[in-house]
Enzyme design. Structure first.
Site, PDB file in Angstrom:
ATOM      1  N   ASN A 128     -12.963  -3.443   2.448  1.00 57.43           N
ATOM      2  CA  ASN A 128     -14.008  -2.449   2.341  1.00 57.43           C
ATOM      3  C   ASN A 128     -14.753  -2.215   1.199  1.00 57.43           C
ATOM      4  O   ASN A 128     -14.474  -2.948   0.020  1.00 57.43           O
ATOM      5  CB  ASN A 128     -13.565  -0.958   2.245  1.00 57.43           C
ATOM      6  CG  ASN A 128     -12.417  -1.239   3.440  1.00 57.43           C
ATOM      7  OD1 ASN A 128     -13.198  -1.318   4.839  1.00 57.43           O
ATOM      8  ND2 ASN A 128     -11.323  -0.448   3.679  1.00 57.43           N
ATOM      9  N   HIS A 180     -10.022  -5.263  -3.046  1.00 54.82           N
ATOM     10  CA  HIS A 180      -8.870  -5.857  -3.159  1.00 54.82           C
ATOM     11  C   HIS A 180      -8.672  -5.828  -1.209  1.00 54.82           C
ATOM     12  O   HIS A 180      -9.559  -4.846  -0.845  1.00 54.82           O
ATOM     13  CB  HIS A 180      -8.083  -4.229  -2.727  1.00 54.82           C
ATOM     14  CG  HIS A 180      -8.228  -3.076  -2.274  1.00 54.82           C
ATOM     15  ND1 HIS A 180      -9.410  -2.153  -3.222  1.00 54.82           N
ATOM     16  CD2 HIS A 180      -7.796  -2.436  -1.712  1.00 54.82           C
ATOM     17  CE1 HIS A 180      -9.599  -1.964  -2.290  1.00 54.82           C
ATOM     18  NE2 HIS A 180      -9.436  -1.350  -1.519  1.00 54.82           N
ATOM     19  N   VAL A 233     -11.386   2.930  -4.251  1.00 56.28           N
ATOM     20  CA  VAL A 233     -10.854   2.311  -4.918  1.00 56.28           C
ATOM     21  C   VAL A 233     -11.484   1.410  -5.328  1.00 56.28           C
ATOM     22  O   VAL A 233     -12.120   0.087  -4.648  1.00 56.28           O
ATOM     23  CB  VAL A 233      -9.252   1.697  -5.364  1.00 56.28           C
ATOM     24  CG1 VAL A 233      -8.843   1.695  -6.380  1.00 56.28           C
ATOM     25  CG2 VAL A 233      -7.851   2.567  -5.197  1.00 56.28           C
ATOM     26  N   ASP A 247       1.199  -0.910   0.226  1.00 57.92           N
ATOM     27  CA  ASP A 247       0.335  -0.004   0.142  1.00 57.92           C
ATOM     28  C   ASP A 247       0.624   1.694   0.122  1.00 57.92           C
ATOM     29  O   ASP A 247       2.013   1.035   0.973  1.00 57.92           O
ATOM     30  CB  ASP A 247      -0.608  -0.034   1.782  1.00 57.92           C
ATOM     31  CG  ASP A 247      -2.274   1.022   1.153  1.00 57.92           C
ATOM     32  OD1 ASP A 247      -3.650   0.691   1.150  1.00 57.92           O
ATOM     33  OD2 ASP A 247      -2.032   1.667   0.688  1.00 57.92           O
ATOM     34  N   ILE A 248       0.431   2.685  -1.046  1.00 58.18           N
ATOM     35  CA  ILE A 248       1.526   3.498  -0.933  1.00 58.18           C
ATOM     36  C   ILE A 248       0.877   4.484   0.837  1.00 58.18           C
ATOM     37  O   ILE A 248       2.294   5.563   0.894  1.00 58.18           O
ATOM     38  CB  ILE A 248       1.073   4.169  -2.116  1.00 58.18           C
ATOM     39  CG1 ILE A 248       1.532   5.335  -2.908  1.00 58.18           C
ATOM     40  CG2 ILE A 248      -0.485   4.947  -1.700  1.00 58.18           C
ATOM     41  CD1 ILE A 248       1.347   6.075  -4.250  1.00 58.18           C
TER      42      ILE A 248
HETATM   43  P1  AMP Z   1      -9.812   1.458  -0.076  1.00 54.42           P
HETATM   44  O1  AMP Z   1      -9.959   2.903   0.999  1.00 54.42           O
HETATM   45  O2  AMP Z   1     -10.231   0.343   0.555  1.00 54.42           O
HETATM   46  O3  AMP Z   1     -10.825   1.163  -1.429  1.00 54.42           O
HETATM   47  O4  AMP Z   1      -8.301   1.131  -0.175  1.00 54.42           O
HETATM   48  C1  AMP Z   1      -7.355   1.697  -1.165  1.00 54.42           C
HETATM   49  C2  AMP Z   1      -5.914   1.941  -0.776  1.00 54.42           C
HETATM   50  O5  AMP Z   1      -5.282   1.777  -1.978  1.00 54.42           O
HETATM   51  C3  AMP Z   1      -5.774   2.841   0.276  1.00 54.42           C
HETATM   52  O6  AMP Z   1      -5.363   2.002   1.940  1.00 54.42           O
HETATM   53  C4  AMP Z   1      -4.701   3.519  -0.449  1.00 54.42           C
HETATM   54  O7  AMP Z   1      -3.688   4.019   0.083  1.00 54.42           O
HETATM   55  C5  AMP Z   1      -4.365   2.238  -0.870  1.00 54.42           C
HETATM   56  N1  AMP Z   1      -3.261   3.295  -2.607  1.00 54.42           N
HETATM   57  C6  AMP Z   1      -3.830   4.451  -3.345  1.00 54.42           C
HETATM   58  N2  AMP Z   1      -3.080   4.212  -4.154  1.00 54.42           N
HETATM   59  C7  AMP Z   1      -2.372   3.382  -4.424  1.00 54.42           C
HETATM   60  C8  AMP Z   1      -1.212   3.005  -5.682  1.00 54.42           C
HETATM   61  N3  AMP Z   1      -0.924   3.808  -6.234  1.00 54.42           N
HETATM   62  N4  AMP Z   1      -0.440   2.179  -4.657  1.00 54.42           N
HETATM   63  C9  AMP Z   1      -0.407   1.477  -3.570  1.00 54.42           C
HETATM   64  N5  AMP Z   1      -1.438   1.104  -3.001  1.00 54.42           N
HETATM   65  C10 AMP Z   1      -2.190   2.416  -3.233  1.00 54.42           C
END
Ligand code: AMP
Length: 118
Positions: free
Chosen positions: A91, A104, A100, A34-35
């Protein structure tokens, strides 16, 4: 629901258009860090198939969804957190924190995780 969408961030990572720290790949799933990590280990495990939310999982996707958990098991072992414990959570929709819209599994570990979550 299309298999891939060019406007989906995680489909673009799958396509190699956006870089990610990919640590696991199988026929059905990949995983990357995760970023914005919320724990020492914070890995996102995603299916290669584009599925927007849990609500959009089709009959027949069970093997794909199950493979996310097999990946979590193997990654947790590789990260050395299998015995101490970890969380694998997905989620669904904005109200639960989904940002997103490509399903995931968050794999979180390496610290004490409280319950209930916020
Ligand atoms: P959610 O809020 O459950 O949809 O989780 C989305 C996750 O994606 C969050 O924890 C973000 O930090 C992560 N995220 C967003 N963009 C990226 C990216 N480019 N690379 C890795 N993780 C990401």
């Amino acid at each position: 629901m299309s298999e891939t969408t060019t406007d989906c961030l995680f489909c673009r990572i799958l396509a190699g258009d956006i870089p990610a720290d990919i640590i696991y790949e199988s026929d059905t799933a990949i995983a990357f860090r995760d970023i914005n990590p919320q724990a020492p280990t914070h890995v996102l495990i995603i299916p290669r198939k584009h599925v927007a939310t849990i609500n959009d999982i089709d009959p027949g996707d069970e093997e794909i969804v199950g493979s996310l958990y097999s990946a979590a098991r193997d990654i947790a072992a590789a990260e050395g957190i299998a015995e101490e414990g970890y969380r694998a959570v997905m989620n669904c929709n904005e109200g639960a924190g989904q940002s997103v819209f490509h399903i995931h599994l968050h794999l979180l570990g390496g610290r004490t995780l409280s319950w209930p979550p916020g």
